[in-house]
Design a protein around this motif. Structure first.
Motif, short mmCIF file in Angstrom:
data_model
loop_
_atom_site.label_atom_id
_atom_site.label_comp_id
_atom_site.label_asym_id
_atom_site.label_seq_id
_atom_site.Cartn_x
_atom_site.Cartn_y
_atom_site.Cartn_z
N GLU A 1 52.31 39.32 -15.08
CA GLU A 1 51.53 40.30 -14.43
C GLU A 1 50.70 41.08 -14.88
O GLU A 1 49.42 41.28 -14.44
N THR A 2 51.52 42.18 -15.43
CA THR A 2 50.61 43.52 -15.76
C THR A 2 49.17 42.47 -17.37
O THR A 2 48.30 43.12 -17.20
N ALA A 3 49.80 41.98 -17.78
CA ALA A 3 48.73 40.74 -19.03
C ALA A 3 47.24 40.36 -17.90
O ALA A 3 46.31 39.95 -18.70
N PHE A 4 47.83 39.49 -16.95
CA PHE A 4 46.85 39.04 -16.37
C PHE A 4 45.54 39.64 -15.48
O PHE A 4 44.85 40.23 -15.52
N SER A 5 46.04 40.67 -15.53
CA SER A 5 45.58 42.03 -14.52
C SER A 5 44.31 42.63 -15.63
O SER A 5 43.38 42.88 -15.56
N ALA A 6 44.70 42.58 -16.74
CA ALA A 6 43.98 43.64 -17.67
C ALA A 6 42.88 41.76 -18.59
O ALA A 6 42.69 42.55 -18.63
N ILE A 7 43.77 40.52 -17.65
CA ILE A 7 42.41 40.07 -18.59
C ILE A 7 41.82 39.49 -17.92
O ILE A 7 40.99 39.91 -18.32
N HIS B 1 54.94 39.21 -24.03
CA HIS B 1 56.13 38.12 -23.75
C HIS B 1 56.05 37.06 -23.81
O HIS B 1 56.37 36.17 -23.08
N SER B 2 54.73 36.78 -24.01
CA SER B 2 53.95 35.44 -24.00
C SER B 2 52.80 35.37 -25.31
O SER B 2 52.34 36.27 -24.88
N GLU B 3 53.39 34.56 -26.04
CA GLU B 3 52.36 34.61 -26.94
C GLU B 3 50.96 33.60 -26.42
O GLU B 3 49.07 34.74 -27.02
N ILE B 4 50.68 33.01 -25.69
CA ILE B 4 49.26 32.93 -25.18
C ILE B 4 48.71 33.79 -24.45
O ILE B 4 47.30 34.17 -24.55
N LEU B 5 49.70 34.36 -23.13
CA LEU B 5 48.98 35.78 -22.70
C LEU B 5 48.28 36.57 -23.38
O LEU B 5 47.75 37.97 -22.78
N VAL C 1 59.09 37.80 -27.14
CA VAL C 1 58.20 38.58 -27.53
C VAL C 1 58.45 38.30 -29.51
O VAL C 1 57.59 39.04 -29.91
N ALA C 2 59.20 36.86 -29.30
CA ALA C 2 59.26 36.92 -31.02
C ALA C 2 58.47 36.22 -31.98
O ALA C 2 58.53 36.70 -32.66
N PRO C 3 57.44 36.05 -31.48
CA PRO C 3 56.44 35.47 -31.73
C PRO C 3 55.99 36.65 -33.16
O PRO C 3 54.17 36.20 -33.85
N ARG C 4 55.41 37.60 -31.73
CA ARG C 4 55.06 38.57 -32.59
C ARG C 4 55.93 39.30 -34.57
O ARG C 4 55.40 40.30 -34.16
#
Length: 800
Positions: A304-310, A348-352, A412-415
Motif C-alpha cells: 500500500e505504501t509503494a502504491f501511494s508513492a507510485i 517486498h515486491s520486486e515489480i512494485l 524482499v529477497a530479490p534485492r
C-alpha cells in the motif's frame, strides 16, 4: 555434462568465478552491520581479483571480444531509473550507492562468465561448485535447526538461514538454482525408452551428486519455511517436469505426466477446501496463516505504501534506491494499528519496488528485459540443433526464472546479493548457451596484441573503478559503525559515534547515536543529530517523537505538545508519543487532549490484541458521551464501539492531575481504582464468556473450569520465573565449554516440569473451547489486563 579432472581445474576458464561463487555463498559475517552488505563486499573483491587476473600482464583466460550488446541489455533497467533520479534531484535515494554497486558488480559477473566460456564442458565446473555451495548450506541448516551448530550452541534456531542472514534470502537462492540441479540429476535414458521395455538406468557419480544436491537443497528449503518460496518452487518444478518430458521423454511418459498433473491439481484443490473448512487442521502452521488477514498484513502495508508513492510520480518514479525513503514519506499514519513493523527497507515486491524507481517508463523496460530473455529461451528450446546439455540448462533456467518472479512478487529477497547472484548466473547462462548454439562461435580465445587486450578490458576496469569509488566509503563507515555499535553504552561511545557521523553521515549510526544521546541526556548533540537524520530521510522511524521529547526536556511544553500532535499526522499510533502527550495533557490540565490520546491508546490496544481484525481504524469507535453509566460496549460484525461516560473520563483525568501535582498517592487508593475499573469492564456482556446454547446448564461448571485454568497459569508463570532465575545464575557460573550441555539439561528439566501444567491447561481449555467462545474470551481477558495496567500507570505515575 562431465566434470573435468581435478588436475585440469587450475587451467579451467571458470575456476576464479567458481571460487567467487563459493566464497560469497559460504561466508557469513555481521562485520558490515548486515550479512548482505558483507556479501556484496566479497563479491566486489572477487570480481576485482578476476579483473586483475585478466590484466595484459597475465595469460588471458577470456575472450577479448567486448560484448557491447550484453552491456546495453543489462544496463537498460538501470538506465530507466535515471529520469526519476534527475526529476526528484536525488532527494529520495539514500540507498543509491548500495543498489548501484550491487547492480554494476553483477553486470561484470555476467560479462566475465560470458567471456570465459569457450565450450559446453566449461560450464560443468561452475555447476559442480554451485552444488557444493548448496550441500554446504544444507548441512549448515541441519546443524542450525537441530542446535548442534557451533554458532548456535544455546538452542535450535527458530529461523533457518544458513550463511545468508535470513531465511527469505536462503530460500530465494535455493529456488533459483534447484530446478537446474533436478534436471541434471535425471539420467538421460530414464525417459527415452519405449513402453514395455525394461528400464536400463546407469546413474553415474555426477547424476548421484546432483540428486544429493537437489534433495539436500529441498530439505533446506523445507526447514527455512518460507511460504512464497516453497509455493514458487513447487510451481517451477511443475514447469521443469513438463518441459523435460516434452523434450526428452517418449510419448507414453507424457500421458503419465498428464495424469500426475491432474492428480496434483485435484490434491491441491482438496487441501485448500479442507483448510477453508477446518482452518485449525494444521495447527499453527505458517501456511494456514495465509488464509487470514494476519498472514498478509505485513505485505499489504508495504504494498500500500509503494502504491501511494507510485501514484505521486507514476511516469518516472524516484530513481534507484528510493524505496527506503519513500516508506517513511508515504506510509499510512494508522499503520502501527495493523502491524508492529514500521521500518521497511524495500517494498517486498520486486515489480512494485522497480516501479517506485522507474515508474511506467521503467515498467516498460522491465517487461521488455524479461520478455527478451524468455524469447531467447523459447527459441533455444525449439531449436532442433540445441545440444542436450544446453537444452537441460534452458529447462533449468526456465524453472529458476519462474520461481524467482513468483517469490519476488511477495519478498524482499530479490534485492539481496545472494539471490541476485544466482539470478544473474542464470542470465549469463542464457547468453552463453545462446552463443554456443549459434553458427558464429567466437567465444574461443584468440591470440591478439597487447593493445587489443587493453582496449577490450577497459570497459570492465572503468566500471570496477566506479564500483570502488561509490562503495568503499559506504562500506568503511558501515564497518566503523558496527565496531562502535558492539561497544557498551557509554559517553565514550557517544563521542565515537559523533565523530563518525561528522565524517560520514550514516542513517543507522545517526539513529543509534540519537538513542544514546536521549539515554545520557546529551541535548545539544541530540538536536544536531535529529537535524542530520531529517536531512537524509524525513520522518525516519520515530524521529518526530524524539523532537517532541527534546522540546519537553528543555521545558518548552507548548512546543512539545505541538510537535507531538504534528508527529501523529505522520505516525498516529506510536505508543511512546501517545504516552508523552497524555502526560503533557495532565500536567497542563488539557482535558480535550487527554481524551484524544486516551481514545488513540484504547484503539491501539484493541487492534494489538486482535479484538478488531482488519485494516480500517474506523472498525474501533471510541465516543465520550454524557451518559449515566460509566461504560457501554457495542459489538457488531464490522465495528466495535466503546462509549465512555464523561463523568468517568473526567474522574480519571482529575485523579491523574492530582497525583501528578501532589506527587503522592496511597497504595490503597491505587488498589481501589484498579478494582473499580476491573468491575466496570467485567460487568460488560462483551467481556463475559459466552456459552453455546446446548451447554447453558453447565454454566457453573464451565466458569469453575475457567477459574482453574487461570489459577494453574499463574502458578506455572511464578514457578517458571523462579526456575529461569536459578538457571541464569547457574549458567553465569559455568565455564563456556560446558554451557551447551548445562543449557540443554536446564531446558529438558523445564520441559519436564511444564508437562503436567500443560496437561491440566489443555484439559481445561479443550472442554471450554468446545462449549464456549474460549479463544476469543482469552484475548479479551488479556486486553483487559494490559489496558487496565496502562490506565493505572497513567493515573498513578511510577516512582511516586
Amino acid at each position: 555434462m562431465k566434470l573435468p579432472p581435478i588436475k585440469s581445474w587450475f587451467s579451467a576458464p571458470l575456476l576464479i568465478p567458481c571460487l567467487i561463487f563459493l566464497l560469497v555463498n559460504t561466508s557469513t559475517s555481521h562485520a558490515l552491520y548486515h550479512v548482505n552488505s558483507f556479501k556484496i563486499s566479497l563479491m566486489i573483491l572477487g570480481i576485482t581479483c578476476f579483473a586483475m587476473r585478466n590484466l595484459p600482464l597475465f595469460p588471458s583466460s577470456t575472450s577479448n571480444r567486448t560484448p557491447w550488446k550484453i552491456w546495453l541489455f543489462l544496463a537498460a533497467p538501470l538506465l530507466a531509473t535515471i529520469p526519476g533520479l534527475i526529476w526528484h534531484q536525488g532527494s529520495f535515494n539514500y540507498n543509491l550507492r548500495y543498489e548501484l554497486a550491487t547492480n554494476l558488480v553483477l553486470f561484470l559477473w555476467v560479462v566475465y562468465l560470458f567471456r570465459s566460456v569457450h565450450q559446453e564442458d566449461d560450464i560443468s565446473l561452475l555447476m559442480f561448485f554451485i552444488g557444493i555451495v548448496i550441500i554446504y548450506n544444507g548441512g549448515w541448516s541441519i546443524l542450525e535447526k537441530t542446535g548442534f551448530h557451533p554458532l548456535y550452541w544455546n538452542e535450535p534456531a527458530g529461523m533457518v538461514k544458513a550463511t545468508f542472514g535470513h531465511r527469505n534470502y536462503y530460500s530465494g537462492f535455493l529456488i533459483i538454482l534447484l530446478p537446474m540441479m533436478l534436471v541434471f540429476a535425471v539420467p538421460d535414458r530414464i525417459f527415452t525408452q519405449d513402453a514395455g521395455q525394461k528400464q536400463q538406468i546407469e546413474p553415474s557419480r555426477m547424476y548421484l551428486f546432483y540428486l544429493a544436491v537437489f534433495l539436500l537443497g529441498c530439505l533446506g528449503l523445507f526447514m527455512a519455511q518460507t511460504r512464497a518460496a516453497i509455493v514458487a518452487f513447487l510451481l517451477s518444478l511443475a514447469l521443469v517436469c513438463l518441459l523435460y518430458v516434452t523434450y526428452f521423454a517418449a510419448r507414453h511418459w507424457r500421458k503419465r505426466l498428464l495424469i500426475i498433473y491432474t492428480l496434483g491439481i485435484a490434491a491441491g484443490a482438496c487441501l485448500m477446501i479442507l483448510l477453508l473448512i477446518y482452518p485449525d487442521l494444521f495447527g499453527r502452521s505458517r501456511f494456514t496463516q495465509l488464509l487470514s488477514l494476519k498472514g498478509w498484513v505485513g505485505r499489504l502495508l508495504a504494498w500500500e505504501t509503494a502504491f501511494s508513492a507510485i501514484k505521486v510520480s507514476p511516469l518516472t518514479g524516484y530513481g534507484l534506491g528510493s524505496s527506503y525513503n519513500l516508506f517513511f514519506s508515504f506510509v499510512d499514519p494508522d499503520a502501527r494499528l495493523y502491524h508492529s513493523e514500521h521500518s521497511y527497507n524495500h517494498a517486498h515486491s520486486e515489480i512494485l519496488e522497480y516501479m517506485q524507481e522507474g515508474g511506467v517508463i521503467g515498467l516498460v523496460v522491465y517487461i521488455g528485459f524479461w520478455a527478451w530473455l524468455v524469447y531467447r529461451l523459447i527459441k533455444l528450446l525449439k531449436n532442433p540443433e540445441t545440444s542436450p546439455t544446453c537444452l537441460k540448462l534452458g529447462i533449468g533456467i526456465c524453472g529458476g526464472l519462474l520461481a524467482y518472479h513468483i517469490h519476488g512478487s511477495f519478498s524482499v529477497a530479490p534485492r539481496m546479493m545472494v539471490t541476485k547472484l544466482a539470478l544473474y548466473t542464470l542470465i549469463a547462462f542464457v547468453f552463453i548457451i545462446h552463443h554456443l548454439q549459434s553458427h558464429d562461435r567466437d567465444l574461443e580465445p584468440e591470440t591478439t596484441s597487447l593493445h587489443s587486450r587493453m582496449l577490450s578490458g577497459l570497459p570492465t576496469l572503468l566500471v570496477l573503478a566506479v564500483i570502488w569509488t561509490i562503495f568503499l566509503p559506504w562500506a568503511s563507515r558501515q564497518w566503523l559503525f558496527t565496531n562502535i555499535y558492539r561497544e557498551r553504552a557509554s559517553y565514550l561511545q557517544i563521542r565515537k559515534l559523533e565523530a563518525l557521523v561528522k565524517l560520514s553521515p550514516d542513517i543507522y549510526a545517526l539513529d543509534h547515536l540519537a538513542r544514546r544521546q536521549i539515554e545520557y541526556k546529551q541535548l545539544q548533540g541530540l538536536e544536531r543529530t535529529l537535524k542530520s537524520i531529517e536531512q537524509i530521510i524525513p520522518h525516519y522511524r520515530n524521529l518526530e517523537y524524539k523532537k517532541t521529547w527534546l522540546a519537553a526536556i528543555r521545558g518548552d511544553i507548548t512546543n512539545s505538545k505541538q510537535l507531538g500532535l504534528l508527529s501523529q499526522q505522520q505516525d498516529r499510533y506510536y505508543q511512546p508519543a501517545m504516552d508523552h502527550l497524555i502526560r503533557l495533557s495532565i500536567e497542563t490540565s488539557d482535558l480535550p487532549l487527554f481524551k484524544v490520546q486516551f481514545a488513540l491508546s484504547l484503539r491501539k490496544h484493541l487492534f494489538g490484541h486482535r479484538l478488531v481484525e482488519g485494516m480500517d481504524a474506523g472498525q474501533a469507535q471510541i465516543h465520550f458521551l454524557p451518559m449515566e453509566v460509566p461504560l457501554k460496549i457495542v459489538s457488531k460484525s464490522d465495528t466495535l464501539t466503546f462509549q465512555l461516560g464523561e463523568k468517568l473520563i473526567g474522574r480519571l483525568f482529575q485523579t491523574a492531575h492530582e497525583n501528578h501535582r501532589q506527587k503522592f498517592f496511597s497504595s490503597e487508593k491505587k488498589r481501589k481504582y484498579q478494582l473499580y475499573l476491573m468491575q466496570q469492564l467485567g460487568r460488560q456482556p462483551y467481556f463475559q464468556m459466552n456459552f453455546l446454547p446446548q451447554f447453558k446448564d453447565e454454566t457453573a461448571m464451565l466458569r469453575q473450569a475457567a477459574r482453574d485454568y487461570f489459577s494453574v497459569t499463574r502458578e506455572w508463570k511464578e514457578r517458571k520465573a523462579q526456575l529461569e532465575q536459578g538457571f541464569q545464575a547457574e549458567l553465569m557460573k559455568t565455564l563456556p565449554a560446558e554451557r551447551r550441555s548445562v543449557y540443554r539439561k536446564q531446558q529438558q528439566e523445564l520441559l519436564t516440569l511444564r508437562q503436567p501444567y500443560d496437561e491440566k491447561l489443555n484439559g481445561f481449555a479443550g472442554g471450554l473451547r468446545e462449549k464456549t467462545d474460549w479463544d476469543l474470551f482469552l484475548k479479551k481477558q488479556t486486553f483487559s489486563e494490559t489496558f487496565l495496567q496502562w490506565i493505572i500507570t497513567v493515573i498513578f505515575p511510577a516512582g511516586q
